[in-house]
Scaffold this motif. Structure first.
Motif, PDB file in Angstrom:
ATOM      1  N   ASN A 115       4.502 -25.964  31.771  1.00 49.89           N
ATOM      2  CA  ASN A 115       5.375 -24.841  32.136  1.00 49.89           C
ATOM      3  C   ASN A 115       5.059 -24.325  33.543  1.00 49.89           C
ATOM      4  OD1 ASN A 115       6.779 -24.775  29.701  1.00 49.89           O
ATOM      5  ND2 ASN A 115       5.238 -23.465  28.732  1.00 49.89           N
ATOM      6  N   ASN A 116       6.113 -24.167  34.356  1.00 43.82           N
ATOM      7  CA  ASN A 116       6.032 -23.485  35.665  1.00 43.82           C
ATOM      8  C   ASN A 116       4.958 -24.078  36.569  1.00 43.82           C
ATOM      9  OD1 ASN A 116       7.973 -21.574  34.719  1.00 43.82           O
ATOM     10  ND2 ASN A 116       6.316 -20.514  33.624  1.00 43.82           N
ATOM     11  N   PHE A 117       4.853 -25.398  36.608  1.00 45.01           N
ATOM     12  CA  PHE A 117       3.830 -26.027  37.461  1.00 45.01           C
ATOM     13  C   PHE A 117       4.380 -26.254  38.870  1.00 45.01           C
ATOM     14  CE2 PHE A 117       1.969 -29.798  39.379  1.00 45.01           C
ATOM     15  CZ  PHE A 117       0.622 -29.458  39.364  1.00 45.01           C
ATOM     16  N   GLU A 118       3.628 -25.830  39.863  1.00 48.39           N
ATOM     17  CA  GLU A 118       3.978 -26.065  41.264  1.00 48.39           C
ATOM     18  C   GLU A 118       2.707 -26.047  42.094  1.00 48.39           C
ATOM     19  OE1 GLU A 118       7.044 -24.444  44.750  1.00 48.39           O
ATOM     20  OE2 GLU A 118       7.026 -23.542  42.742  1.00 48.39           O
ATOM     21  N   THR A 119       2.632 -26.957  43.084  1.00 51.23           N
ATOM     22  CA  THR A 119       1.460 -27.033  43.959  1.00 51.23           C
ATOM     23  C   THR A 119       1.903 -27.563  45.323  1.00 51.23           C
ATOM     24  OG1 THR A 119      -0.802 -27.865  44.127  1.00 51.23           O
ATOM     25  CG2 THR A 119       0.850 -29.394  43.267  1.00 51.23           C
ATOM     26  N   THR A 120       0.946 -27.836  46.217  1.00 48.98           N
ATOM     27  CA  THR A 120       1.261 -28.324  47.569  1.00 48.98           C
ATOM     28  C   THR A 120       0.357 -29.495  47.910  1.00 48.98           C
ATOM     29  OG1 THR A 120      -0.286 -26.754  48.555  1.00 48.98           O
ATOM     30  CG2 THR A 120       2.015 -26.066  48.380  1.00 48.98           C
ATOM     31  N   PHE A 121       0.854 -30.320  48.858  1.00 52.22           N
ATOM     32  CA  PHE A 121       0.030 -31.406  49.384  1.00 52.22           C
ATOM     33  C   PHE A 121      -1.015 -30.816  50.318  1.00 52.22           C
ATOM     34  CE2 PHE A 121       4.119 -33.629  48.551  1.00 52.22           C
ATOM     35  CZ  PHE A 121       3.649 -34.580  47.664  1.00 52.22           C
ATOM     36  N   ILE A 122      -2.223 -31.384  50.343  1.00 45.40           N
ATOM     37  CA  ILE A 122      -3.244 -30.923  51.287  1.00 45.40           C
ATOM     38  C   ILE A 122      -3.562 -32.015  52.303  1.00 45.40           C
ATOM     39  CG2 ILE A 122      -4.267 -29.355  49.594  1.00 45.40           C
ATOM     40  CD1 ILE A 122      -6.507 -31.423  49.209  1.00 45.40           C
ATOM     41  N   ALA A 123      -2.758 -33.101  52.304  1.00 44.52           N
ATOM     42  CA  ALA A 123      -2.911 -34.184  53.287  1.00 44.52           C
ATOM     43  C   ALA A 123      -1.543 -34.826  53.477  1.00 44.52           C
ATOM     44  CB  ALA A 123      -3.932 -35.207  52.794  1.00 44.52           C
ATOM     45  N   PRO A 124      -1.309 -35.461  54.620  1.00 40.89           N
ATOM     46  CA  PRO A 124      -0.009 -36.112  54.858  1.00 40.89           C
ATOM     47  C   PRO A 124       0.264 -37.189  53.821  1.00 40.89           C
ATOM     48  CG  PRO A 124      -1.265 -35.959  56.898  1.00 40.89           C
ATOM     49  CD  PRO A 124      -2.206 -35.584  55.799  1.00 40.89           C
ATOM     50  N   VAL A 125       1.563 -37.435  53.562  1.00 36.72           N
ATOM     51  CA  VAL A 125       2.011 -38.466  52.630  1.00 36.72           C
ATOM     52  C   VAL A 125       2.885 -39.438  53.398  1.00 36.72           C
ATOM     53  CG1 VAL A 125       3.329 -38.959  50.535  1.00 36.72           C
ATOM     54  CG2 VAL A 125       1.912 -36.892  50.680  1.00 36.72           C
ATOM     55  N   LYS A 126       2.573 -40.737  53.316  1.00 39.73           N
ATOM     56  CA  LYS A 126       3.326 -41.760  54.043  1.00 39.73           C
ATOM     57  C   LYS A 126       4.576 -42.147  53.253  1.00 39.73           C
ATOM     58  CE  LYS A 126      -0.527 -44.092  54.099  1.00 39.73           C
ATOM     59  NZ  LYS A 126      -1.560 -45.144  54.285  1.00 39.73           N
ATOM     60  N   ASP A 127       5.603 -42.561  53.978  1.00 43.06           N
ATOM     61  CA  ASP A 127       6.838 -42.997  53.310  1.00 43.06           C
ATOM     62  C   ASP A 127       6.864 -44.509  53.101  1.00 43.06           C
ATOM     63  OD1 ASP A 127       7.131 -43.794  55.908  1.00 43.06           O
ATOM     64  OD2 ASP A 127       9.040 -42.753  56.255  1.00 43.06           O
ATOM     65  N   ALA A 128       5.803 -45.200  53.567  1.00 42.35           N
ATOM     66  CA  ALA A 128       5.720 -46.650  53.349  1.00 42.35           C
ATOM     67  C   ALA A 128       4.242 -47.029  53.334  1.00 42.35           C
ATOM     68  CB  ALA A 128       6.459 -47.411  54.440  1.00 42.35           C
ATOM     69  N   PRO A 129       3.890 -48.055  52.577  1.00 39.35           N
ATOM     70  CA  PRO A 129       2.488 -48.458  52.525  1.00 39.35           C
ATOM     71  C   PRO A 129       2.077 -49.201  53.782  1.00 39.35           C
ATOM     72  CG  PRO A 129       3.813 -49.946  51.192  1.00 39.35           C
ATOM     73  CD  PRO A 129       4.737 -48.857  51.661  1.00 39.35           C
ATOM     74  N   THR A 130       0.817 -49.172  54.100  1.00 35.06           N
ATOM     75  CA  THR A 130       0.286 -49.881  55.260  1.00 35.06           C
ATOM     76  C   THR A 130      -0.750 -50.918  54.839  1.00 35.06           C
ATOM     77  OG1 THR A 130      -1.385 -48.161  55.560  1.00 35.06           O
ATOM     78  CG2 THR A 130       0.693 -47.909  56.777  1.00 35.06           C
ATOM     79  N   SER A 131      -0.891 -51.183  53.550  1.00 35.01           N
ATOM     80  CA  SER A 131      -1.848 -52.168  53.048  1.00 35.01           C
ATOM     81  C   SER A 131      -1.160 -53.043  52.013  1.00 35.01           C
ATOM     82  CB  SER A 131      -3.061 -51.471  52.431  1.00 35.01           C
ATOM     83  OG  SER A 131      -2.691 -50.847  51.200  1.00 35.01           O
ATOM     84  N   GLY A 132      -1.906 -54.036  51.584  1.00 40.74           N
ATOM     85  CA  GLY A 132      -1.367 -54.944  50.564  1.00 40.74           C
ATOM     86  C   GLY A 132      -1.527 -54.425  49.150  1.00 40.74           C
ATOM     87  N   THR A 133      -2.132 -53.238  48.987  1.00 38.80           N
ATOM     88  CA  THR A 133      -2.327 -52.662  47.643  1.00 38.80           C
ATOM     89  C   THR A 133      -1.752 -51.249  47.614  1.00 38.80           C
ATOM     90  OG1 THR A 133      -4.528 -51.922  48.316  1.00 38.80           O
ATOM     91  CG2 THR A 133      -4.371 -54.054  47.182  1.00 38.80           C
ATOM     92  N   PRO A 134      -0.440 -51.156  47.691  1.00 34.79           N
ATOM     93  CA  PRO A 134       0.166 -49.808  47.782  1.00 34.79           C
ATOM     94  C   PRO A 134      -0.128 -48.927  46.569  1.00 34.79           C
ATOM     95  CG  PRO A 134       1.823 -51.491  47.311  1.00 34.79           C
ATOM     96  CD  PRO A 134       0.572 -52.223  47.676  1.00 34.79           C
ATOM     97  N   ALA A 135      -0.342 -49.526  45.370  1.00 36.94           N
ATOM     98  CA  ALA A 135      -0.562 -48.714  44.177  1.00 36.94           C
ATOM     99  C   ALA A 135      -1.834 -47.894  44.277  1.00 36.94           C
ATOM    100  CB  ALA A 135      -0.608 -49.603  42.932  1.00 36.94           C
TER     101      ALA A 135
ATOM    102  N   GLU B 207      -3.323 -47.269  47.482  1.00 39.20           N
ATOM    103  CA  GLU B 207      -3.473 -46.855  48.890  1.00 39.20           C
ATOM    104  C   GLU B 207      -3.460 -45.327  48.995  1.00 39.20           C
ATOM    105  OE1 GLU B 207      -1.016 -47.208  53.073  1.00 39.20           O
ATOM    106  OE2 GLU B 207      -0.899 -48.871  51.637  1.00 39.20           O
ATOM    107  N   LEU B 208      -4.504 -44.768  49.605  1.00 42.01           N
ATOM    108  CA  LEU B 208      -4.606 -43.324  49.772  1.00 42.01           C
ATOM    109  C   LEU B 208      -3.466 -42.825  50.638  1.00 42.01           C
ATOM    110  CD1 LEU B 208      -6.375 -40.873  49.052  1.00 42.01           C
ATOM    111  CD2 LEU B 208      -7.603 -41.253  51.229  1.00 42.01           C
ATOM    112  N   ASP B 209      -2.837 -41.744  50.208  1.00 43.55           N
ATOM    113  CA  ASP B 209      -1.722 -41.065  50.867  1.00 43.55           C
ATOM    114  C   ASP B 209      -0.410 -41.835  50.753  1.00 43.55           C
ATOM    115  OD1 ASP B 209      -3.418 -38.993  51.600  1.00 43.55           O
ATOM    116  OD2 ASP B 209      -3.958 -39.963  53.500  1.00 43.55           O
ATOM    117  N   TYR B 210      -0.394 -42.902  49.956  1.00 37.88           N
ATOM    118  CA  TYR B 210       0.869 -43.514  49.560  1.00 37.88           C
ATOM    119  C   TYR B 210       0.922 -43.647  48.026  1.00 37.88           C
ATOM    120  CZ  TYR B 210       4.933 -46.422  48.995  1.00 37.88           C
ATOM    121  OH  TYR B 210       6.160 -46.890  48.587  1.00 37.88           O
ATOM    122  N   GLY B 211       0.036 -44.471  47.447  1.00 38.47           N
ATOM    123  CA  GLY B 211      -0.005 -44.594  45.986  1.00 38.47           C
ATOM    124  C   GLY B 211      -0.910 -43.565  45.340  1.00 38.47           C
TER     125      GLY B 211
END
Length: 390
Positions: free
Chosen positions: A8-28, A30-34
């Motif tokens: 119920n009523n859950f909301e929070t914020t990101f504390i680091a940038p989030v990428k819109d595409a992976p930059t490694s071969g293991t996107p699942a 990958e920090l800040d993507y998966g």
């Protein structure tokens, strides 16, 4: 089965940038993507879901009251082990949305989405589903054409409620209450067999046990385990050693059809009294009591009769019990082996031997006899021994 989780009523914020595409071969992973970093304030609400379970969160940017860059994420794991942050493992771009880039401070909330709502069961799912989708054995047991109608049909055809019987009753296959004990007592013993007289075992059925027991009774099987049609002194089982000795003695001295015996000069004492003594007591003093074959320590109880006969089958220690003051007789008989010795025990009562300072010898030859005269004055035992056929 996978289950969508809700808060119920859950909301929070990101504390680091989030990428819109992976930059490694293991996107699942990958920090800040998966794997995304959000405020550790979420740690108290989000818990790591069980395997297969998940949360659905909506990420977005907000400018005033306007929201943009909306992306739906599926959260499959929650890690609160890193101090100051909460890390979530996500599947990106869910329910037709595209992966977006976010910065620290952008928002993340648990909202109702189309995919989540479609996971819920619909009324039409039950009422409109064809009844053919219900497994029925044998086929054709339900006439309804959809699930809702089938449930109504089953409800109408259900077994009526059963009124409670008593604790002594059971519900029978013909749908009636029956008295258990009456039916058990009236049951016939169909299949009962008396073919064997073997010992009853724990694995036997009731009918098998009854059959064995009946055969044991018919075969006269006693504790000795042997089969014998007539109870005799030679057969093991029904009779004690003392009883068998008595029976053998009677059989050896019995004469068939002797009729009534008259003792010349002796008045018949049936139902007569002898100066305060009942006739039954007279019989004790006028007949011989067979004390059986003995060895070891035993007691001659003269309350059983004034005259006793005892067979010696081993070395013996003899003590006495008296019904009162009087003279008593004891006849000792050696067995076919002979050589049986006797030790006299006063059992706490002074015991004297007439004509001897010590215990006189008895006849020890095989099949020989010793006559013992005993006088008891209420406090002392006087004993005299006479060998016979020694």
């Amino acid at each position: 089965m996978a289950k969508q989780l809700f808060i119920n009523n859950f909301e929070t914020t990101f504390i680091a940038p989030v990428k819109d595409a992976p930059t490694s071969g293991t996107p699942a992973t990958e920090l800040d993507y998966g794997v995304l970093r959000i405020s550790d304030g979420a740690a108290g609400a989000l818990v790591n879901p069980a395997p297969g379970d998940f949360y659905v969160l909506t990420a977005y940017k907000r400018s005033g009251t306007t929201e943009s860059n909306v992306e739906i994420l599926r959260v499959t794991a929650v890690n609160n082990a890193t101090p100051g942050e909460c890390r979530i493992t996500v599947l990106r771009a869910q329910e037709g949305t595209t992966a977006q880039a976010y910065v620290s401070g952008d928002h993340l909330a648990l909202r109702l989405t189309r995919g989540g709502v479609e996971n819920f069961a619909q009324v039409s799912d039950a009422s409109g589903t064809p009844a053919s989708a219900i497994g029925v054995t044998p086929a054709g047991g339900i006439a309804a054409t959809n699930v809702q109608a089938a449930l109504q049909e089953l409800d109408a055809e259900k077994e009526p409620a059963i009124a409670a019987g008593t604790t002594a009753q059971y519900w029978r296959g013909d749908k009636t209450w029956r008295d258990l004990f009456a039916d058990v007592r009236a049951a016939t013993l169909t299949g009962l067999s008396t073919a064997t007289n073997a010992t009853i075992g724990a694995a036997d059925t009731v009918l098998a046990a009854l059959g064995k027991l009946q055969r044991q009774i018919s075969d006269h099987i006693g504790a000795g385990g042997g089969v014998h049609a007539v109870a005799t002194g030679a057969a093991a089982g029904f009779m004690s050693a003392a009883d068998k000795s008595k029976l053998d003695g009677v059989a050896a001295g019995a004469t068939a059809n002797v009729g009534d015996v008259t003792l010349n000069g002796v008045q018949t004492l049936t139902n007569k009294k002898l100066t305060g003594m009942e006739a039954t007591n007279y019989v004790k003093f006028s007949s011989q009591y067979h004390a059986g074959n003995q060895s070891g320590a035993f007691t001659i109880n003269f309350a059983n009769g004034q005259k006793h006969l005892v067979g010696l089958v081993g070395n013996s220690t003899i003590s006495f019990s008296f019904p009162g003051v009087g003279s008593y007789l004891l006849l000792l008989a050696q067995d076919t082996t002979g050589g049986r010795s006797v030790t006299w025990d006063g059992a706490g009562t002074p015991l004297f031997f007439l004509g001897s300072a010590t215990a006189p010898a008895i006849s020890t030859g095989a099949n020989t006899y010793t006559a013992v005269s005993v006088y008891y004055n209420g406090a002392t035992i006087f004993l005299a021994v006479s060998k016979v056929g020694s």
